[in-house]
Motif scaffolding. Structure first.
Motif, PDB file in Angstrom:
ATOM      1  N   ALA A  86       7.172  -1.109   0.694  1.00  0.00           N
ATOM      2  CA  ALA A  86       8.611  -1.163   0.962  1.00  0.00           C
ATOM      3  C   ALA A  86       9.381  -0.683  -0.265  1.00  0.00           C
ATOM      4  CB  ALA A  86       9.038  -2.583   1.335  1.00  0.00           C
ATOM      5  N   PRO A  87       9.602   0.621  -0.376  1.00  0.00           N
ATOM      6  CA  PRO A  87      10.358   1.168  -1.501  1.00  0.00           C
ATOM      7  C   PRO A  87      11.858   1.148  -1.225  1.00  0.00           C
ATOM      8  CG  PRO A  87       9.574   2.961  -0.153  1.00  0.00           C
ATOM      9  CD  PRO A  87       9.062   1.690   0.487  1.00  0.00           C
ATOM     10  N   SER A  88      12.656   1.302  -2.278  1.00  0.00           N
ATOM     11  CA  SER A  88      14.108   1.371  -2.117  1.00  0.00           C
ATOM     12  C   SER A  88      14.549   2.821  -2.028  1.00  0.00           C
ATOM     13  CB  SER A  88      14.821   0.673  -3.287  1.00  0.00           C
ATOM     14  OG  SER A  88      14.576   1.374  -4.494  1.00  0.00           O
ATOM     15  N   SER A  89      13.662   3.664  -1.509  1.00  0.00           N
ATOM     16  CA  SER A  89      13.955   5.085  -1.371  1.00  0.00           C
ATOM     17  C   SER A  89      13.220   5.639  -0.155  1.00  0.00           C
ATOM     18  CB  SER A  89      13.518   5.856  -2.621  1.00  0.00           C
ATOM     19  OG  SER A  89      13.512   7.247  -2.380  1.00  0.00           O
ATOM     20  N   PRO A  90      13.926   6.005   0.918  1.00  0.00           N
ATOM     21  CA  PRO A  90      13.277   6.635   2.070  1.00  0.00           C
ATOM     22  C   PRO A  90      12.524   7.905   1.673  1.00  0.00           C
ATOM     23  CG  PRO A  90      15.500   5.952   2.635  1.00  0.00           C
ATOM     24  CD  PRO A  90      15.372   5.793   1.151  1.00  0.00           C
ATOM     25  N   LYS A  91      13.026   8.588   0.641  1.00  0.00           N
ATOM     26  CA  LYS A  91      12.385   9.828   0.187  1.00  0.00           C
ATOM     27  C   LYS A  91      10.973   9.554  -0.314  1.00  0.00           C
ATOM     28  CE  LYS A  91      13.066  13.734  -2.966  1.00  0.00           C
ATOM     29  NZ  LYS A  91      13.960  14.350  -4.004  1.00  0.00           N
ATOM     30  N   ILE A  92      10.801   8.454  -1.043  1.00  0.00           N
ATOM     31  CA  ILE A  92       9.474   8.119  -1.561  1.00  0.00           C
ATOM     32  C   ILE A  92       8.556   7.686  -0.426  1.00  0.00           C
ATOM     33  CG2 ILE A  92       8.208   6.439  -2.970  1.00  0.00           C
ATOM     34  CD1 ILE A  92      10.376   6.660  -5.052  1.00  0.00           C
ATOM     35  N   ALA A  93       9.098   6.946   0.546  1.00  0.00           N
ATOM     36  CA  ALA A  93       8.293   6.561   1.706  1.00  0.00           C
ATOM     37  C   ALA A  93       7.869   7.804   2.491  1.00  0.00           C
ATOM     38  CB  ALA A  93       9.087   5.609   2.599  1.00  0.00           C
ATOM     39  N   VAL A 106       9.757   3.743   8.208  1.00  0.00           N
ATOM     40  CA  VAL A 106      10.950   3.334   8.947  1.00  0.00           C
ATOM     41  C   VAL A 106      11.969   2.741   7.976  1.00  0.00           C
ATOM     42  CG1 VAL A 106       9.906   1.094   9.507  1.00  0.00           C
ATOM     43  CG2 VAL A 106      11.812   1.943  10.885  1.00  0.00           C
ATOM     44  N   ILE A 107      13.212   3.187   8.060  1.00  0.00           N
ATOM     45  CA  ILE A 107      14.291   2.669   7.212  1.00  0.00           C
ATOM     46  C   ILE A 107      14.870   1.426   7.872  1.00  0.00           C
ATOM     47  CG2 ILE A 107      16.550   3.163   6.205  1.00  0.00           C
ATOM     48  CD1 ILE A 107      15.769   6.147   6.283  1.00  0.00           C
ATOM     49  N   LYS A 275      13.560   6.125  12.074  1.00  0.00           N
ATOM     50  CA  LYS A 275      12.111   6.321  12.109  1.00  0.00           C
ATOM     51  C   LYS A 275      11.701   7.704  11.612  1.00  0.00           C
ATOM     52  CE  LYS A 275      12.345   3.348  16.148  1.00  0.00           C
ATOM     53  NZ  LYS A 275      12.306   3.285  17.634  1.00  0.00           N
ATOM     54  N   ASN A 276      10.548   7.744  10.950  1.00  0.00           N
ATOM     55  CA  ASN A 276       9.987   8.985  10.435  1.00  0.00           C
ATOM     56  C   ASN A 276       8.501   9.021  10.774  1.00  0.00           C
ATOM     57  OD1 ASN A 276       9.456  11.351   8.901  1.00  0.00           O
ATOM     58  ND2 ASN A 276       8.911  10.103   7.133  1.00  0.00           N
ATOM     59  N   GLY A 277       8.076  10.046  11.494  1.00  0.00           N
ATOM     60  CA  GLY A 277       6.680  10.134  11.893  1.00  0.00           C
ATOM     61  C   GLY A 277       6.421   9.428  13.214  1.00  0.00           C
ATOM     62  N   LYS A 278       5.159   9.364  13.619  1.00  0.00           N
ATOM     63  CA  LYS A 278       4.788   8.736  14.886  1.00  0.00           C
ATOM     64  C   LYS A 278       4.486   7.263  14.655  1.00  0.00           C
ATOM     65  CE  LYS A 278       1.741   9.186  18.888  1.00  0.00           C
ATOM     66  NZ  LYS A 278       0.605   9.943  19.498  1.00  0.00           N
ATOM     67  N   LEU A 279       5.414   6.415  15.065  1.00  0.00           N
ATOM     68  CA  LEU A 279       5.258   4.981  14.876  1.00  0.00           C
ATOM     69  C   LEU A 279       4.242   4.413  15.873  1.00  0.00           C
ATOM     70  CD1 LEU A 279       7.889   5.468  13.268  1.00  0.00           C
ATOM     71  CD2 LEU A 279       8.664   3.233  14.035  1.00  0.00           C
ATOM     72  N   PRO A 280       3.563   3.318  15.509  1.00  0.00           N
ATOM     73  CA  PRO A 280       2.644   2.666  16.450  1.00  0.00           C
ATOM     74  C   PRO A 280       3.432   2.085  17.616  1.00  0.00           C
ATOM     75  CG  PRO A 280       2.922   1.342  14.473  1.00  0.00           C
ATOM     76  CD  PRO A 280       3.569   2.667  14.191  1.00  0.00           C
ATOM     77  N   PRO A 281       2.777   1.858  18.760  1.00  0.00           N
ATOM     78  CA  PRO A 281       3.466   1.351  19.946  1.00  0.00           C
ATOM     79  C   PRO A 281       4.257   0.072  19.696  1.00  0.00           C
ATOM     80  CG  PRO A 281       1.248   2.055  20.511  1.00  0.00           C
ATOM     81  CD  PRO A 281       1.347   2.110  19.024  1.00  0.00           C
ATOM     82  N   GLU A 282       3.738  -0.787  18.806  1.00  0.00           N
ATOM     83  CA  GLU A 282       4.410  -2.056  18.518  1.00  0.00           C
ATOM     84  C   GLU A 282       5.786  -1.861  17.899  1.00  0.00           C
ATOM     85  OE1 GLU A 282      -0.051  -2.702  17.707  1.00  0.00           O
ATOM     86  OE2 GLU A 282       1.447  -1.110  17.583  1.00  0.00           O
ATOM     87  N   LEU A 283       6.015  -0.698  17.289  1.00  0.00           N
ATOM     88  CA  LEU A 283       7.283  -0.431  16.603  1.00  0.00           C
ATOM     89  C   LEU A 283       8.100   0.663  17.277  1.00  0.00           C
ATOM     90  CD1 LEU A 283       5.986  -0.376  12.903  1.00  0.00           C
ATOM     91  CD2 LEU A 283       6.903  -2.331  14.166  1.00  0.00           C
TER      92      LEU A 283
END
Length: 285
Positions: A86-93, A106-107, A275-283
């Motif tokens: 859990a970073p404080s930067s979506p760019k790093i995630a 996910v932000i 959301k960024n990328g393909k999230l799992p069904p739970e999310l």
């Protein structure tokens, strides 16, 4: 086997069965230890999220590791075990996703920069220009890889410009020069003010809320507090050893209960989450 012994064994078996049933009812999360890496600014929120999640899932223990987002990402990229990042930067995630170290991110919340003072604000600090006054001991984040370093400077520049005194920024920064050999972190900045080593400092709102019993908080307009730029993300890296439980923890962060905790700890939730990328069904929803 004596009757008393049989009774004790039956009681132990019943207790174990009851514990298993409670675990299943709590969300089908099995016993596990989660390694959660998070930005320093998320210290307060993560402690409360950990407490609530562990209460709902008695078999789960969450170990929190706090540092700068950049340093934690580098550790993951080198192969260190991490179940939730859990970073404080979506760019790093997003960087982890781009490099194949995570499948998605996910932000989930935002933050802002604030000024903190000693409890009771004895020097009556009300604006950024007051930090330049003679005799005011000032502290700030100065770590080279700490995102809080540049954000603190940008916040001071914006606020001083709004106040019509941009020339004050350098005077303020000169009170707390950066020393590469002794980087100052977010927790250290809060501690310096709460312990009386400094009269005021600049930190994240969430970090200020976590220390509110010992510091006063001065908030600023959205046009200067960087709330539009500071966002927190979550991902489950490929080095995760407990991916199912890790996804459950992220789902909890995104849940109404998790969002309530975020709001109460100085982290306004981002709704809906980005959301960024393909999230799992739970999310996915």
């Amino acid at each position: 086997m004596a009757f008393g012994d049989r009774s004790r064994v039956c009681a132990m078996v019943f207790a174990a069965a009851l514990g298993l049933a409670m675990s299943v009812l709590a969300g089908n999360v099995s016993a596990a230890t989660l390694e959660v890496f998070h930005a320093d600014s998320l210290g307060g929120p993560m402690r409360e999220l950990k407490k609530a999640f562990e209460t709902k899932h008695p078999g789960v223990t969450i170990n929190l590791t706090s540092s700068t987002s950049r340093q934690l990402a580098d550790r993951i990229l080198k192969g260190e075990t991490c179940d939730v990042f859990a970073p404080s930067s979506p760019k790093i995630a997003a960087e982890l996703v781009e490099k194949g170290a995570a499948a998605w991110s996910v932000i989930f919340s935002a933050n802002e920069m604030v000024v903190i003072t000693a409890k009771g604000n004895p020097h009556k600090i009300a604006k950024v220009a007051d930090l330049a006054a003679p005799g005011i001991k000032f502290t700030r984040v100065t770590g080279e890889k700490d995102l809080g370093t540049g954000r603190s400077v940008e916040f001071l520049n914006r606020a001083a410009k709004l106040e019509g005194k941009p020339e004050m920024v350098q005077k303020i920064l000169d009170k707390a020069p950066a020393d590469p050999a002794k980087p100052n972190s977010v927790p250290m900045t809060v501690r310096a003010v709460s312990d009386g080593q400094a009269d005021a400092g600049v930190v994240y709102y969430s970090a200020a809320i976590a220390g509110k019993d010992k510091v006063d908080i001065i908030r600023f307009p959205a046009s200067v507090n960087l709330s539009e730029a500071i966002q927190n993300a979550a991902a489950v890296p490929g080095t995760a050893k407990q991916p199912k439980e890790a996804i459950a923890f992220v789902a909890f962060i995104l849940s109404p209960e998790g969002q309530k905790i975020l709001a109460s700890t100085g982290q306004p939730p981002v709704v809906p989450a980005i959301k960024n990328g393909k999230l799992p069904p739970e999310l996915a929803h």
